[in-house]
Motif scaffolding. Structure first.
Motif, PDB file in Angstrom:
ATOM      1  N   LEU A 235       5.266 -17.021  -7.160  1.00  0.00           N
ATOM      2  CA  LEU A 235       5.221 -15.735  -6.481  1.00  0.00           C
ATOM      3  C   LEU A 235       4.698 -15.940  -5.064  1.00  0.00           C
ATOM      4  N   GLY A 236       5.499 -15.521  -4.078  1.00  0.00           N
ATOM      5  CA  GLY A 236       5.041 -15.530  -2.689  1.00  0.00           C
ATOM      6  C   GLY A 236       4.242 -14.267  -2.421  1.00  0.00           C
ATOM      7  N   PHE A 237       2.996 -14.406  -2.035  1.00  0.00           N
ATOM      8  CA  PHE A 237       1.999 -13.341  -2.055  1.00  0.00           C
ATOM      9  C   PHE A 237       1.459 -13.148  -0.632  1.00  0.00           C
ATOM     10  N   TYR A 238       1.694 -11.957  -0.036  1.00  0.00           N
ATOM     11  CA  TYR A 238       1.190 -11.700   1.307  1.00  0.00           C
ATOM     12  C   TYR A 238       0.201 -10.540   1.283  1.00  0.00           C
ATOM     13  N   ARG A 239      -1.025 -10.832   1.678  1.00  0.00           N
ATOM     14  CA  ARG A 239      -2.073  -9.824   1.801  1.00  0.00           C
ATOM     15  C   ARG A 239      -2.141  -9.405   3.266  1.00  0.00           C
ATOM     16  N   SER A 240      -1.836  -8.131   3.528  1.00  0.00           N
ATOM     17  CA  SER A 240      -1.786  -7.646   4.904  1.00  0.00           C
ATOM     18  C   SER A 240      -3.184  -7.339   5.436  1.00  0.00           C
ATOM     19  N   PRO A 241      -3.444  -7.602   6.722  1.00  0.00           N
ATOM     20  CA  PRO A 241      -4.734  -7.223   7.300  1.00  0.00           C
ATOM     21  C   PRO A 241      -4.876  -5.713   7.437  1.00  0.00           C
ATOM     22  N   ASN A 242      -3.762  -4.979   7.245  1.00  0.00           N
ATOM     23  CA  ASN A 242      -3.821  -3.525   7.350  1.00  0.00           C
ATOM     24  C   ASN A 242      -4.325  -2.860   6.070  1.00  0.00           C
ATOM     25  N   PHE A 243      -4.521  -3.661   5.017  1.00  0.00           N
ATOM     26  CA  PHE A 243      -4.964  -3.093   3.746  1.00  0.00           C
ATOM     27  C   PHE A 243      -6.489  -3.145   3.685  1.00  0.00           C
ATOM     28  N   GLY A 244      -7.135  -2.030   3.418  1.00  0.00           N
ATOM     29  CA  GLY A 244      -8.570  -2.028   3.190  1.00  0.00           C
ATOM     30  C   GLY A 244      -9.380  -2.062   4.476  1.00  0.00           C
TER      31      GLY A 244
ATOM     32  N   ASN B 245       0.838  -1.211   0.000  1.00  0.00           N
ATOM     33  CA  ASN B 245       0.000   0.000   0.000  1.00  0.00           C
ATOM     34  C   ASN B 245       0.864   1.248   0.000  1.00  0.00           C
ATOM     35  N   LEU B 246       2.047   1.169  -0.627  1.00  0.00           N
ATOM     36  CA  LEU B 246       2.930   2.325  -0.704  1.00  0.00           C
ATOM     37  C   LEU B 246       2.251   3.460  -1.451  1.00  0.00           C
TER      38      LEU B 246
END
Length: 531
Positions: free
Chosen positions: A380-389, A166-167
């Motif tokens: 692809l190692g894919f990390y969805r942060s709980p801080n997004f959205g 989320n830069l």
């Protein structure tokens, strides 16, 4: 004629032969007249077979030359030289092969031409007549082949940054048409003592029976059947196009473990792994990377835990001058400290930006054809942060670029530990439509984990509010591989940039984090003959 009978009496026999004048000498001239065409037909019966075999030899040479040369496109000069060399090794020797100091006598003319990623090789040569020399001395035999190479499936990002979370604009800039360059996920990699069911099937050395219990000192640990002791699993491609006029910096955000409050990747902790980054330079085989990854890296470094300061957290891995355009490769490895109980994951981002500039990204297009692009080579190692959205809101990410050259083929998506904690996943095409698909569990065939169930029959997609979707409720595919397939229509015409997306839908009022490992490809031989 006189002869005697048995009683001694002589008898005389007279024979009268009558010849017609018009039939005198018929056989000899007819034989002479027919002999020549009979010889010609007999000669052609032998020679045509020889010419047919010669044509097959020439065709094999053109096929081999076109297939060998096309992998060097768009470098036509190199592709042409390779095609000439391969043709000579198949018996079709061009004068240029001899002029280069190679043994042999020129016996063929090799003509190489190109259009986009296609390479056309035409070979013509003379073959002698044998019994047919009475009519002609030699025959020209000509064949041609056209080879095509399907470009890489851009997997992960339509711009010159990947895993940018989320830069904001200060790190990435802003697209001219509005929106954001942020990808909505981090690139990530797990530690060797992490639990395999947490989403990384290759980096974790150990497997555990459940979602918890990570750690190399855990008594219940078992060996991870998909652990990859060798590298090349997480490799990212930086494609720098020909014609670029500026030096391009390949940069990584926070390659070390950053636990300070100001760190961009706030989900890291003291147990996050150290990472090793290797960078491999481009070469003249633009569409073949096996030799790149076997070469000596131009950058090879393990980043310590405090490598997250300076230049706003960005670190330059390589500065690429315009003359070294092509595909560069960034390989990431977390298997460094085997004697340390690292159990977390390390998040990072990549970008390719002009040297001395503001660090802003770009997107390749018809108006900006020299913008670099970054995508995953295989996994692809894919990390969805709980801080997004906001909790419960769907999240969308770019998946891959499916262009019209892929029409009639099959889009294949492999997912490990898919959508844990989510309700469903949808695959959105470039027309904003959720596409129908089939899927199956492929643990044994894809990941070699034959202890997990394996589906032998494709399953149909579920329906979510009238749209095809993959139902991932109740973590039903935790610690398992899925293969999702979609048959691209033969008349497929992509819209705009041709980028497809993933749509994650979490349960209502829940903000969910997820670490997943993805692979996307279009099945079929990337190098093939079209004519």
């Amino acid at each position: 004629m006189v002869f005697s009978d048995d009683k001694g009496k002589n008898w005389r026999l007279r024979c009268l032969v009558v010849e017609k004048d018009e039939e005198l000498g018929y056989a000899l001239p007819m034989t002479a007249l027919l002999l020549i065409p009979l010889m010609i037909f007999s000669a052609f019966a032998v020679d045509i077979g020889a010419w047919y075999l010669k044509g097959q030899q020439v065709q094999r040479a053109t096929d081999a030359a076109a297939l060998a040369g096309v992998v060097f496109m768009p470098n036509l000069a190199t592709a042409e030289q390779v095609a000439i060399d391969v043709a000579a090794k198949n018996g079709m020797i061009d004068q240029r092969w001899v002029d280069a100091g190679n043994p042999g006598v020129a016996n063929a003319n090799v003509v190489v031409s190109a259009k986009s990623d296609q390479l056309r090789v035409r070979i013509d040569t003379e073959t002698p007549a044998y019994l047919g020399k009475i009519v002609l001395d030699e025959v020209n035999v000509e064949r041609y082949s056209v080879a095509d190479i399907t470009s890489d499936v851009g997997f992960g990002s339509p711009n010159s940054g990947l895993g940018t979370g989320n830069l904001g604009p200060s790190d990435l800039g802003s697209p001219g048409g509005g929106g954001s360059y942020a990808n909505g996920f981090w690139l990530g990699i797990k530690a060797h003592c992490a639990s395999r069911p947490h989403g990384d099937p290759f980096s974790a050395l150990w497997d555990t029976s459940g979602n918890s219990g990570a750690g190399c000192s855990n008594a219940s640990r078992t060996l991870n059947p998909t652990f990859a002791p060798e590298q090349e699993k997480f490799v990212y491609v930086v494609d720098i196009p020909e014609g670029i006029t500026e030096t391009t910096n390949i940069e990584v955000l926070e390659p070390g473990t950053c636990t300070s409050a100001s760190a961009k990747a706030r989900e890291e902790n003291d147990s996050s792994p150290l990472l090793q980054f290797r960078v491999y330079a481009s070469d003249n085989t633009h569409d073949f990377d096996g030799d790149n990854l076997a070469s000596t890296p131009v950058f090879d470094q393990v980043f310590p835990a405090d490598a997250c300061s300076g230049n706003n957290g960005w670190y330059t891995l390589a500065s690429v001058p315009p003359t070294q355009f092509g595909k560069w490769y960034v390989e990431v490895n977390s298997r460094i400290n085997y004697d340390v109980n690292e159990t977390g994951h390390n998040n990072f981002a990549l970008r390719a930006v002009p040297d001395g500039g503001s660090g802003h990204l770009c997107a390749r297009s018809g108006t900006n054809p020299t913008c670099p692009s970054i995508y995953a080579r295989e996994w692809l190692g894919f990390y969805r942060s709980p801080n997004f959205g906001v909790g419960g809101d769907p999240a969308e990410f770019f998946l891959s670029q499916i262009s019209e050259e892929h029409a009639g083929k099959t889009l294949q998506i492999q997912i490990f530990d898919s959508g844990e904690g989510m309700d469903n996943i949808q695959f959105i095409n470039d027309h904003d439509q959720s596409v129908d698909f089939t899927y199956r569990r492929t643990n044994c065939s894809v990941g070699k984990d034959c202890s997990k169930p394996e589906d032998t029959v494709d399953q149909s997609s579920s329906t979510c509010q009238g749209n095809p979707c993959l139902d991932v409720t109740n973590s039903r595919y935790n610690n398992q591989f899925l293969t999702v397939e979609y048959d691209i229509p033969s008349d497929y015409a992509c819209h705009s940039s041709c980028w497809w997306r993933i749509k994650y839908t979490p349960p209502n009022n829940r903000t969910v984090s997820d670490f997943t490992t993805w692979s996307v490809k279009v099945t079929g031989d990337p190098v093939h003959l079209t004519e």
